[in-house]
Design an enzyme around this catalytic site. Sequence first.
Site, PDB file in Angstrom:
ATOM      1  N   ILE A  11       0.817  -1.225   0.000  1.00  0.00           N
ATOM      2  CA  ILE A  11       0.000   0.000   0.000  1.00  0.00           C
ATOM      3  C   ILE A  11       0.845   1.267   0.000  1.00  0.00           C
ATOM      4  CG2 ILE A  11      -2.155  -0.915   0.961  1.00  0.00           C
ATOM      5  CD1 ILE A  11      -1.184  -0.128   3.740  1.00  0.00           C
ATOM      6  N   THR A  15       8.720   6.531   5.029  1.00  0.00           N
ATOM      7  CA  THR A  15       9.962   7.305   5.057  1.00  0.00           C
ATOM      8  C   THR A  15      11.112   6.390   4.644  1.00  0.00           C
ATOM      9  OG1 THR A  15       9.015   8.389   6.975  1.00  0.00           O
ATOM     10  CG2 THR A  15      11.302   8.864   6.521  1.00  0.00           C
ATOM     11  N   VAL A  18       8.834  -0.618   3.058  1.00  0.00           N
ATOM     12  CA  VAL A  18       7.594  -0.803   2.305  1.00  0.00           C
ATOM     13  C   VAL A  18       6.462  -1.065   3.281  1.00  0.00           C
ATOM     14  CG1 VAL A  18       6.516  -2.140   0.452  1.00  0.00           C
ATOM     15  CG2 VAL A  18       8.995  -1.866   0.498  1.00  0.00           C
ATOM     16  N   VAL A  19       5.270  -0.581   2.956  1.00  0.00           N
ATOM     17  CA  VAL A  19       4.109  -0.795   3.818  1.00  0.00           C
ATOM     18  C   VAL A  19       3.120  -1.717   3.108  1.00  0.00           C
ATOM     19  CG1 VAL A  19       2.321   0.319   5.196  1.00  0.00           C
ATOM     20  CG2 VAL A  19       4.435   1.556   4.708  1.00  0.00           C
ATOM     21  N   LYS A  34       4.816  -2.385   8.323  1.00  0.00           N
ATOM     22  CA  LYS A  34       5.902  -1.582   7.750  1.00  0.00           C
ATOM     23  C   LYS A  34       7.160  -2.446   7.827  1.00  0.00           C
ATOM     24  CE  LYS A  34       6.246   2.956   8.155  1.00  0.00           C
ATOM     25  NZ  LYS A  34       6.557   4.315   8.621  1.00  0.00           N
ATOM     26  N   ASP A 127       7.281  16.149  10.409  1.00  0.00           N
ATOM     27  CA  ASP A 127       6.951  15.899   8.997  1.00  0.00           C
ATOM     28  C   ASP A 127       5.441  15.849   8.812  1.00  0.00           C
ATOM     29  OD1 ASP A 127       7.530  15.531   6.309  1.00  0.00           O
ATOM     30  OD2 ASP A 127       7.703  13.356   6.481  1.00  0.00           O
TER      31      ASP A 127
END
Length: 301
Positions: A11, A15, A18-19, A34, A127
Amino acid sequence: MTSRYERQEKIGEGTYGVVYKARDTSTAATVALKRIRLDSEEEGVPCTAIREISLLKELRHENIVKLLDVCHSEHRLTIVFEYLDLDLKKYLDRENGNLDAATIQHFMRDLLRGVAFCHQRSVLHRDLKPQNLLISREKELKLGDFGLGRSFAIPVRKFTNEVVTLWYRPPDVLLGSMQYGPPVDVWSVGCIFSEMATGTPLFAGKNDADQLMRIFRFLGTPNNRVWPSMNQYPNSNNMLSQPEFLQNFEPEWSNVLGSVPGYEKLGCAGVDLLERLLRYEPSERITAADALNHPYFSLQF
């Protein structure tokens, strides 16, 4: 341990790492994984990942994404979060940038609650942007992606100034400020508040100089009265001596607020709150906790 989670689809990229969307086989709940690869050359876990884990373990709040589990193997670190399929950027796009006044107020309250909770615990997010704000099915807004988050409990520490996506970056950071605190997040909150009202980023700069120029045009060229610390940052001399910054811009603020559709949804109180969030001088920006007590949140939409 990771066998407990059935990976479904990728998905996004955070930062770092990969998620994935996944299913927790022991509870049947949908979760977000994550995954961070640990390179054999590197010693241990990336510091950004450790930072996010340690921060989120401390931060238990309804307006902050929940960290559910951490799985660590030789080659990979997996952080398990509650799954939320929508972020504020996607939500704004889906609504064609047209949120109603009550939704803006509701999301703004959630955002400030999450930020105030972090700041109370000496944590900066650093952020904040629509892509990092997740929306639940119940329309609760939650802070996510703490990859850049940093504790500010030690007062005079120099932070790196490579933080915050350009459009949501405050003028002091654009001038290279290395010592900052909660006001860095407060500026970002102001930019997001404006974007929820109009559907468009307030300062969509192409680079640091263009970003600062857009801020100058909107708020007016600063002087030592409105921004006492303006000449004290590492890049102040370099940047502010450029010919384009020596022009004297009258603030476009009132013209923009009067002519750009969307700001009317904030009412006078909302516009006043926006002005208090977007101050040049960091110490003069309203705090997240004080912002929650602003008259804007007493308005009935």
